[in-house]
Design a protein around this motif. Sequence first.
Motif, PDB file in Angstrom:
ATOM      1  N   LEU A 277       0.811  -1.220   0.000  1.00  0.00           N
ATOM      2  CA  LEU A 277       0.000   0.000   0.000  1.00  0.00           C
ATOM      3  C   LEU A 277       0.847   1.274   0.000  1.00  0.00           C
ATOM      4  O   LEU A 277       0.326   2.368  -0.210  1.00  0.00           O
ATOM      5  CB  LEU A 277      -0.893   0.035   1.253  1.00  0.00           C
ATOM      6  N   ALA A 278       2.153   1.121   0.269  1.00  0.00           N
ATOM      7  CA  ALA A 278       2.974   2.304   0.545  1.00  0.00           C
ATOM      8  C   ALA A 278       2.928   3.356  -0.571  1.00  0.00           C
ATOM      9  O   ALA A 278       2.795   4.543  -0.300  1.00  0.00           O
ATOM     10  CB  ALA A 278       4.422   1.883   0.816  1.00  0.00           C
ATOM     11  N   GLY A 279       3.027   2.913  -1.823  1.00  0.00           N
ATOM     12  CA  GLY A 279       3.171   3.871  -2.925  1.00  0.00           C
ATOM     13  C   GLY A 279       2.022   4.847  -3.036  1.00  0.00           C
ATOM     14  O   GLY A 279       2.223   6.052  -3.227  1.00  0.00           O
ATOM     15  N   ASN A 280       0.812   4.327  -2.894  1.00  0.00           N
ATOM     16  CA  ASN A 280      -0.374   5.158  -3.132  1.00  0.00           C
ATOM     17  C   ASN A 280      -1.014   5.642  -1.834  1.00  0.00           C
ATOM     18  O   ASN A 280      -2.171   6.055  -1.829  1.00  0.00           O
ATOM     19  CB  ASN A 280      -1.389   4.352  -3.960  1.00  0.00           C
ATOM     20  N   THR A 281      -0.268   5.580  -0.736  1.00  0.00           N
ATOM     21  CA  THR A 281      -0.821   6.024   0.545  1.00  0.00           C
ATOM     22  C   THR A 281      -0.045   7.239   1.044  1.00  0.00           C
ATOM     23  O   THR A 281       1.180   7.207   1.145  1.00  0.00           O
ATOM     24  CB  THR A 281      -0.773   4.881   1.583  1.00  0.00           C
ATOM     25  N   ILE A 282      -0.798   8.284   1.331  1.00  0.00           N
ATOM     26  CA  ILE A 282      -0.221   9.512   1.886  1.00  0.00           C
ATOM     27  C   ILE A 282      -0.144   9.325   3.394  1.00  0.00           C
ATOM     28  O   ILE A 282      -1.164   9.073   4.040  1.00  0.00           O
ATOM     29  CB  ILE A 282      -1.127  10.722   1.561  1.00  0.00           C
ATOM     30  N   ASP A 342      -8.064  18.163  -2.017  1.00  0.00           N
ATOM     31  CA  ASP A 342      -7.431  18.358  -3.319  1.00  0.00           C
ATOM     32  C   ASP A 342      -6.684  17.083  -3.750  1.00  0.00           C
ATOM     33  O   ASP A 342      -6.793  16.631  -4.902  1.00  0.00           O
ATOM     34  CB  ASP A 342      -6.446  19.534  -3.193  1.00  0.00           C
ATOM     35  N   LEU A 343      -5.958  16.491  -2.810  1.00  0.00           N
ATOM     36  CA  LEU A 343      -5.222  15.253  -3.115  1.00  0.00           C
ATOM     37  C   LEU A 343      -6.172  14.135  -3.533  1.00  0.00           C
ATOM     38  O   LEU A 343      -5.812  13.268  -4.336  1.00  0.00           O
ATOM     39  CB  LEU A 343      -4.416  14.817  -1.888  1.00  0.00           C
ATOM     40  N   ALA A 344      -7.373  14.153  -2.955  1.00  0.00           N
ATOM     41  CA  ALA A 344      -8.350  13.104  -3.266  1.00  0.00           C
ATOM     42  C   ALA A 344      -9.216  13.466  -4.468  1.00  0.00           C
ATOM     43  O   ALA A 344     -10.118  12.710  -4.838  1.00  0.00           O
ATOM     44  CB  ALA A 344      -9.237  12.864  -2.036  1.00  0.00           C
ATOM     45  N   GLY A 345      -8.957  14.636  -5.060  1.00  0.00           N
ATOM     46  CA  GLY A 345      -9.724  15.051  -6.235  1.00  0.00           C
ATOM     47  C   GLY A 345     -11.134  15.489  -5.904  1.00  0.00           C
ATOM     48  O   GLY A 345     -12.052  15.371  -6.726  1.00  0.00           O
ATOM     49  N   ILE A 346     -11.337  16.007  -4.696  1.00  0.00           N
ATOM     50  CA  ILE A 346     -12.664  16.434  -4.246  1.00  0.00           C
ATOM     51  C   ILE A 346     -12.702  17.959  -4.224  1.00  0.00           C
ATOM     52  O   ILE A 346     -11.740  18.604  -3.804  1.00  0.00           O
ATOM     53  CB  ILE A 346     -12.951  15.869  -2.832  1.00  0.00           C
ATOM     54  N   ASP A 347     -13.823  18.532  -4.668  1.00  0.00           N
ATOM     55  CA  ASP A 347     -13.959  19.995  -4.679  1.00  0.00           C
ATOM     56  C   ASP A 347     -13.869  20.553  -3.261  1.00  0.00           C
ATOM     57  O   ASP A 347     -14.446  20.001  -2.322  1.00  0.00           O
ATOM     58  CB  ASP A 347     -15.312  20.404  -5.292  1.00  0.00           C
ATOM     59  N   ILE A 348     -13.173  21.674  -3.130  1.00  0.00           N
ATOM     60  CA  ILE A 348     -13.008  22.324  -1.816  1.00  0.00           C
ATOM     61  C   ILE A 348     -14.163  23.301  -1.614  1.00  0.00           C
ATOM     62  O   ILE A 348     -14.369  24.187  -2.435  1.00  0.00           O
ATOM     63  CB  ILE A 348     -11.658  23.077  -1.768  1.00  0.00           C
ATOM     64  N   PRO A 349     -14.943  23.121  -0.534  1.00  0.00           N
ATOM     65  CA  PRO A 349     -16.083  24.027  -0.354  1.00  0.00           C
ATOM     66  C   PRO A 349     -15.619  25.454  -0.059  1.00  0.00           C
ATOM     67  O   PRO A 349     -14.588  25.640   0.600  1.00  0.00           O
ATOM     68  CB  PRO A 349     -16.830  23.438   0.849  1.00  0.00           C
TER      69      PRO A 349
END
Length: 468
Positions: A277-282, A342-349
């Motif tokens: 999981l390391a590569g894609n985990t922040i 932002d990292l998750a590609g979700i709009d910031i309210p």
Amino acid sequence: MADSSQRPNLIFIMADDHARHAMSAYGSRINETPNLDRIADGGMRFDNTFCTNSICTPSRASILTGTYNHVNGVTTLNTPMDNGLQTFPKLMQAAGYQTAMFGKWHLGEGTAHEPTGFDEWTILRGQGRYHNPEFISPRGEEVIEGYVTDIITDLTLDWIRDRNPDKPFAVMAHHKAPHSGWEPNEKHAHMYNDTTIPEPETFWDDYSTRTAAALAAKCRMTDLKDHELNVDVPEGLSESDEISWWYQQYIKDYLRCIASIDDNAGKLLDYLEESGLAGNTIVVYTSDQGFFLGDHGWFDKRFMYEESLAMPLLIRYPDGIAAGSDCSDFVLNVDFAPTFLDLAGIDIPPEMQGTSFLPLLSGETPVGWQTSMYYRYWMHRDGAHNIFAHYGVRTHDHKLIYFYNDPLDQPGAFGPIDPPEWELYDLTADPAEINNVYGNPDYADKQRELEQELARLQGKLGDDPHPS
Ligand code: CA
């Protein structure tokens, strides 16, 4: 299966009161944190990360909501967070993330304040105990046997192992350690027994250029006897030897608690590597604020001075951040929530006041990026520490602090009411903040400029200046 096309996972590890100068990644003179250093070495170390109010509950609210405390309402330790507020875990959950929260919540209990936005949560009751702590979850209350830092890590790891591998996850592991009431686990109980920990350079600060606030603060070494350090002082010590003795008692237990955090961070990192999981985990490591480690003769936090204001922030994300990088741009606790979205590609309210620092992760400083920050501590002479309420502004080179000393906040004050006072520090000439140069004619222009910047930030953020 984790692959680079999948949205990244997030593991947010937050300690309570872990000052960055007690981490070898930040050049600690007093301890080694090899596992936390793995996060720094594999990612980015942030050297100018600050909280906007250096106290547990308010900083936690700012981290979750991306807003300042005058907006989220969590101005003090005694103002629990309304869990109807928008937070980044809620938005991640709504966007399909599996979400969980383990450990110290400290934003209130009961239906109006308990965690929301999490598929699963298990939190410490109140401040939590180090040994055999009491936890609250949607299933009720239970005591879990063991040491708090191990338990929180195990709850986190168990949840990650049991998750649905087809969906991304975000999990918060909030340690109690190294908050006061310092109790190391058995493994580290005797660490440093044969060592004398060096005292910091400002340990014998006499506050001679400072305002009344610094003198009045009850967080000097000898005040530790009122703060859960239950030990008998040896007889016959001189006044200065007793101060040094308290420092050794305090700092050793503090560092022993951190040693366990470090071990447990290693356990999490090992799991990520073994599981692929390391590569894609922040992996984020931070603390809700800094702490005085004998600096200026103090323990505790609350003040806008550097040791308390600065937060450690390490972020490892092999698929997204160059290993071994560092960043000196300003990052604030209110910027965490928009960045994770932002990292998750979700709009910031739009109600989030912080700004995503995603570009900083790739080494780019956006044009117009913040070079000043606003701070406000609200609890005037509250509780045992007797620290004055204040607000101020910090730039890369200077810091201006206003202790407004509201007479209305001093109803029970004996003797004269404290008048408002200012402090100004030249952080280049005086990084230790020993010489208050407020009113010094050499700094008249700088002082005016900072007063204007303070007013500008208050206007922009919607906080009212104090009527004084
Ligand atoms: Ca704290």
